[in-house]
Design a protein around this motif. Structure first.
Motif, PDB file in Angstrom:
ATOM      1  N   GLY A 182       0.440  -1.338   0.085  1.00 41.00           N
ATOM      2  CA  GLY A 182       0.122  -0.038   0.168  1.00 41.00           C
ATOM      3  C   GLY A 182       0.984   1.379   0.355  1.00 41.00           C
ATOM      4  N   SER A 183       0.257   2.554   0.573  1.00 43.06           N
ATOM      5  CA  SER A 183       1.215   3.765   0.522  1.00 43.06           C
ATOM      6  C   SER A 183       2.422   3.410   1.155  1.00 43.06           C
ATOM      7  CB  SER A 183       0.256   4.638   1.006  1.00 43.06           C
ATOM      8  OG  SER A 183      -0.516   5.001  -0.342  1.00 43.06           O
ATOM      9  N   GLU A 184       3.394   4.238   1.093  1.00 41.00           N
ATOM     10  CA  GLU A 184       4.883   3.506   1.562  1.00 41.00           C
ATOM     11  C   GLU A 184       4.280   5.342   2.672  1.00 41.00           C
ATOM     12  OE1 GLU A 184       7.739   2.424  -1.383  1.00 41.00           O
ATOM     13  OE2 GLU A 184       7.870   4.759  -0.994  1.00 41.00           O
ATOM     14  N   ARG A 185       4.431   5.728   3.903  1.00 39.97           N
ATOM     15  CA  ARG A 185       3.595   6.486   4.995  1.00 39.97           C
ATOM     16  C   ARG A 185       4.909   7.311   5.436  1.00 39.97           C
ATOM     17  NH1 ARG A 185      -0.309   1.959   6.598  1.00 39.97           N
ATOM     18  NH2 ARG A 185      -0.526   2.021   3.964  1.00 39.97           N
ATOM     19  N   PHE A 186       5.232   7.925   6.189  1.00 40.79           N
ATOM     20  CA  PHE A 186       5.872   8.730   7.361  1.00 40.79           C
ATOM     21  C   PHE A 186       5.263   8.049   9.218  1.00 40.79           C
ATOM     22  CE2 PHE A 186       8.267  10.795   3.796  1.00 40.79           C
ATOM     23  CZ  PHE A 186       9.481  10.290   4.343  1.00 40.79           C
ATOM     24  N   ILE A 187       5.336   7.566   9.864  1.00 43.03           N
ATOM     25  CA  ILE A 187       4.807   7.250  11.285  1.00 43.03           C
ATOM     26  C   ILE A 187       4.877   7.972  12.175  1.00 43.03           C
ATOM     27  CG2 ILE A 187       3.832   5.678  12.598  1.00 43.03           C
ATOM     28  CD1 ILE A 187       3.341   3.980  10.160  1.00 43.03           C
ATOM     29  N   TRP A 188       4.779   8.903  13.107  1.00 43.03           N
ATOM     30  CA  TRP A 188       5.529   9.965  13.957  1.00 43.03           C
ATOM     31  C   TRP A 188       5.539   8.773  15.840  1.00 43.03           C
ATOM     32  CZ3 TRP A 188       8.136  13.405  14.661  1.00 43.03           C
ATOM     33  CH2 TRP A 188       8.476  14.247  16.825  1.00 43.03           C
ATOM     34  N   GLU A 189       6.882   8.108  15.762  1.00 37.94           N
ATOM     35  CA  GLU A 189       7.031   7.772  17.041  1.00 37.94           C
ATOM     36  C   GLU A 189       8.462   8.059  17.294  1.00 37.94           C
ATOM     37  OE1 GLU A 189       8.580   3.407  15.467  1.00 37.94           O
ATOM     38  OE2 GLU A 189       6.681   3.139  14.910  1.00 37.94           O
ATOM     39  N   LYS A 190       7.362   7.922  18.897  1.00 37.91           N
ATOM     40  CA  LYS A 190       8.695   8.553  20.043  1.00 37.91           C
ATOM     41  C   LYS A 190       8.826  10.222  19.236  1.00 37.91           C
ATOM     42  CE  LYS A 190      10.383   4.801  21.578  1.00 37.91           C
ATOM     43  NZ  LYS A 190      11.144   3.363  21.751  1.00 37.91           N
ATOM     44  N   ASP A 191      10.422  10.340  18.923  1.00 37.30           N
ATOM     45  CA  ASP A 191      10.414  11.617  18.812  1.00 37.30           C
ATOM     46  C   ASP A 191      10.745  12.164  16.987  1.00 37.30           C
ATOM     47  OD1 ASP A 191      12.643  10.014  18.741  1.00 37.30           O
ATOM     48  OD2 ASP A 191      14.456  11.567  19.860  1.00 37.30           O
ATOM     49  N   ARG A 192      10.754  11.235  16.258  1.00 38.90           N
ATOM     50  CA  ARG A 192      10.594  11.363  14.878  1.00 38.90           C
ATOM     51  C   ARG A 192      10.123  10.324  14.517  1.00 38.90           C
ATOM     52  NH1 ARG A 192      16.334   8.616  14.732  1.00 38.90           N
ATOM     53  NH2 ARG A 192      16.031   5.467  15.901  1.00 38.90           N
ATOM     54  N   TYR A 193      10.012  10.910  12.312  1.00 41.48           N
ATOM     55  CA  TYR A 193       9.470   9.829  11.310  1.00 41.48           C
ATOM     56  C   TYR A 193      10.048   8.876  11.268  1.00 41.48           C
ATOM     57  CZ  TYR A 193       5.627  13.528  11.659  1.00 41.48           C
ATOM     58  OH  TYR A 193       4.798  14.034  11.694  1.00 41.48           O
TER      59      TYR A 193
END
Length: 155
Positions: free
Chosen positions: A44-55
């Motif tokens: 599916g879509s490639e994505r940037f996911i926020w985890e802790k303190d960065r993407y």
């Protein structure tokens, strides 16, 4: 065989990341703290996911192939590998981050100048008020950044 890969990125500022994506012409949609790109791989879509303190960038493990990606559902003539894509985003991110830091520094400098101006104005007002209470006539002149108060009292 492919798998979902999470690539940790140095991107921690959403404003700069979105500007970087815009700079390289990458279309995206925001979904809460997730940035969904229009790069579509096997999962599916490639994505940037926020985890802790960065993407973190999630993508198909085989999406890092140069040339033609086998599951390219993007209708793109040339598939940009994940490595190339992230390098392009990183370049745009750094440029955006530098501009943002310069803008914030300028805003901070102006705020500090305004704070100092208010302190000087408050002190001037205090001196003028006390001098008038004591019966002084005040003549004020300004020479550049300096204020000169001449207090005169006739008997």
């Amino acid at each position: 065989m492919s798998a979902i890969v999470k690539t940790h990125t140095p991107f921690s500022d959403i404003e700069c990341l979105l500007e970087a994506l815009d700079a390289i012409g990458q279309k995206y949609t925001l979904d809460g703290t997730m940035i969904m790109t229009d790069r579509i791989d096997y999962y599916g879509s490639e994505r940037f996911i926020w985890e802790k303190d960065r993407y973190v960038f999630t993508h198909d493990s085989t999406a890092d192939m140069e040339g033609r990606y086998p599951w390219n559902q993007n209708n793109l003539k040339n598939w940009m590998s994940v490595s190339s894509f992230l390098k392009a985003v990183d370049t745009g991110y750094k440029e955006s981050y530098i501009k943002k830091m310069e803008r914030l520094a300028e805003e901070e400098r102006k705020a500090e100048e305004e704070r100092k101006r208010k302190i000087v104005e408050a002190k001037r007002n205090e001196i003028v008020t006390i001098a008038r209470e004591k019966g002084y006539f005040i003549k004020e002149s300004t020479d550049g950044k300096q204020i000169q108060l001449v207090l005169t009292r006739t008997v």
